[in-house]
Design a protein around this motif. Structure first.
Motif, PDB file in Angstrom:
ATOM      1  N   GLN A  18       0.754  -1.169  -0.141  1.00 21.72           N
ATOM      2  CA  GLN A  18      -0.147   0.065   0.003  1.00 21.72           C
ATOM      3  C   GLN A  18       0.860   1.426   0.134  1.00 21.72           C
ATOM      4  O   GLN A  18       0.452   2.177  -0.752  1.00 21.72           O
ATOM      5  CB  GLN A  18      -0.842   0.170   1.206  1.00 21.72           C
ATOM      6  CG  GLN A  18      -1.837   1.426   1.234  1.00 21.72           C
ATOM      7  CD  GLN A  18      -2.802   1.339   2.551  1.00 21.72           C
ATOM      8  OE1 GLN A  18      -2.958   0.314   3.149  1.00 21.72           O
ATOM      9  NE2 GLN A  18      -3.528   2.079   2.624  1.00 21.72           N
ATOM     10  N   GLU A  21       2.370   1.872  -3.522  1.00 20.38           N
ATOM     11  CA  GLU A  21       1.143   2.360  -4.337  1.00 20.38           C
ATOM     12  C   GLU A  21       0.837   3.719  -4.148  1.00 20.38           C
ATOM     13  O   GLU A  21       0.857   4.585  -5.142  1.00 20.38           O
ATOM     14  CB  GLU A  21      -0.272   1.634  -4.258  1.00 20.38           C
ATOM     15  CG  GLU A  21      -1.350   1.725  -5.130  1.00 20.38           C
ATOM     16  CD  GLU A  21      -1.106   1.562  -6.574  1.00 20.38           C
ATOM     17  OE1 GLU A  21      -1.681   2.383  -7.282  1.00 20.38           O
ATOM     18  OE2 GLU A  21      -0.326   0.614  -6.833  1.00 20.38           O
ATOM     19  N   GLU A  22       0.907   4.374  -2.859  1.00 18.15           N
ATOM     20  CA  GLU A  22       0.606   5.713  -2.465  1.00 18.15           C
ATOM     21  C   GLU A  22       2.027   6.586  -2.789  1.00 18.15           C
ATOM     22  O   GLU A  22       1.611   7.659  -3.290  1.00 18.15           O
ATOM     23  CB  GLU A  22       0.294   5.754  -0.946  1.00 18.15           C
ATOM     24  CG  GLU A  22      -1.096   5.057  -0.820  1.00 18.15           C
ATOM     25  CD  GLU A  22      -1.492   5.055   0.692  1.00 18.15           C
ATOM     26  OE1 GLU A  22      -0.582   5.558   1.439  1.00 18.15           O
ATOM     27  OE2 GLU A  22      -2.695   4.624   0.960  1.00 18.15           O
ATOM     28  N   CYS A  23       3.096   6.052  -2.617  1.00 23.52           N
ATOM     29  CA  CYS A  23       4.153   7.149  -2.579  1.00 23.52           C
ATOM     30  C   CYS A  23       5.265   6.814  -3.913  1.00 23.52           C
ATOM     31  O   CYS A  23       5.751   8.060  -3.937  1.00 23.52           O
ATOM     32  CB  CYS A  23       5.051   6.837  -1.338  1.00 23.52           C
ATOM     33  SG  CYS A  23       4.197   7.029   0.247  1.00 23.52           S
TER      34      CYS A  23
END
Length: 402
Positions: A18, A21-23
């Motif tokens: 996760q 995916e975000e950073c």
């Protein structure tokens, strides 16, 4: 050896995915796809590392007392695996992975307080001053001199193949402080501010053809560079001991996740490359090469898991770190060679294009732009961090008793 991970470990794996995916932003992905040596732009690299730092994950191997995340051995392994599989930019290792452990073990309390927090937050970037012209694998023959001037050292000489020196704020250097006794006995370990007068950085443009300021390596010159005595690590003439300790942290990380990712990229290229009316991926000779490399990676993965299992019950990496370095870099080179062979002429038009950014349309399968430069860049992989010939000597002595 139990290969099953606990429920908590699998939850942690999802947390890592996760985070990626975000950073790992689309812009970072675009830049990384066009990188010829694994580095992206300085600004984007700092952005990525600061994201890791904010999460507390920049230095997974650091002890908690210095700001490390307190990962278990299984979490460290999962973290490295997921980062490798995602193909994220590697953390520039010279600060958090190399010089920081030396400062932790041999530095003074003042040095720990001064340097470690900025390394952990990526407020400063470091580079490594080891190799010199004529002094590579035989590092003990180095000639860069540090003369004791009372309250400071006066440094003269040069270092070569210095990765990201054009970005670095500080450099840790091995310097000669004595010519008496064995060569190893006259070396000291200095921390030097790159803004000090007398330091000059010249880019070295290699076969990957990446031009300044995004090239990887440089030559660094020191002319009457004043270095305060408080920047000496440990004792004078004990630098060889500290250098050997540092090299323990330059080897031993898992290779298999990144190797799987690179090999799968080659297979995708082979699907897009048509030879005699059919995709190259269907060719029996390609299938055999692909299967052979994948089996080599699988063997390496199980070796890494065996080492991880030993670490999880309190063991040490030992000479296996040399084994991982040898096999990991050799398989990297084999994959890059297969990639260039698969692409054929599609790789050729991009060889002389030295820019990360270009308005020219790409030709051939995705990834063709960087294939040949990547192949050329990886010729050094079996040399850096101790040449593979030296690693085999280590294994021969430590394992076979030769």
């Amino acid at each position: 050896m139990d290969l099953a991970f606990s429920k908590e470990d699998e939850t942690f794996r999802q947390e890592v995915r996760q985070f990626i995916e975000e950073c790992y932003t689309p812009e970072m992905r675009r830049l990384h796809a066009r990188s010829k040596h694994g580095y992206i732009t300085k600004e984007a690299h700092i952005q990525w590392q600061k994201s890791l730092a904010k999460k507390g994950w920049l230095a997974p191997n650091w002890p908690e007392e210095y700001g490390g995340p307190g990962f278990s051995q299984s979490q460290k392994y999962i973290f490295n695996v997921e980062m490798g599989r995602a193909g994220v930019p590697h953390t520039i290792p010279f600060g958090p992975t190399m010089v920081a452990p030396v400062i932790m073990k041999f530095g003074s309390p003042e040095q720990k307080k001064r340097f470690l927090p900025d390394i952990l937050e990526t407020n400063v970037l470091w580079c490594q001053g080891y190799s010199e012209p004529g002094s590579g694998s035989d590092l003990a023959s180095l000639k860069t001199k540090a003369e004791d001037m009372g309250d400071h050292f006066l440094v003269n000489g040069s270092k070569i193949w210095t990765s990201v020196a054009q970005w670095a704020d500080w450099i840790f250097c091995l310097v000669r402080t004595s010519n008496e006794g064995k060569p190893q006995e006259g070396i000291s370990f200095l921390l030097i501010d790159m803004k000090t007068p007398g330091i000059k950085v010249d880019p070295i443009i290699c076969l990957d053809s990446t031009s300044a300021p995004n090239q990887e390596v440089n030559q660094v010159f020191f002319q009457d560079v004043k270095v305060p005595k408080e920047n000496l690590i440990g004792e004078v003439n004990k630098g060889w001991t500290y250098a050997k300790y540092l090299l323990e942290f330059e080897r031993g990380n898992p290779y298999s996740p990144g190797l799987y990712s690179s090999l799968d990229e080659v297979r995708e290229m082979a699907k897009e490359t048509v030879v005699n009316g059919r995709p190259l991926a269907e060719d029996p000779s390609f299938k055999a090469r692909y299967a052979d490399l994948r089996s080599q990676i699988t063997a390496m993965e199980f070796t890494e898991l065996r080492i991880f299992s030993s670490l999880s019950i309190g063991g040490n990496v030992g000479p296996e770190s040399s084994l991982l370095k040898c096999r990991g870099t050799e398989i990297q080179q084999e994959i890059s060679q297969l990639m260039v062979e698969v692409l054929g002429d599609y790789a050729a038009p991009t060889i002389e294009n030295g820019m990360i950014e270009t308005n020219e349309p790409e030709v051939g399968p995705e990834g063709a732009f960087t294939a040949a430069p990547y192949y050329f860049s990886l010729r050094k992989a079996s040399i850096y961090a101790g040449s593979n010939e030296v690693q085999r000597n280590i294994m021969a002595k430590a394992v076979l008793g030769l």
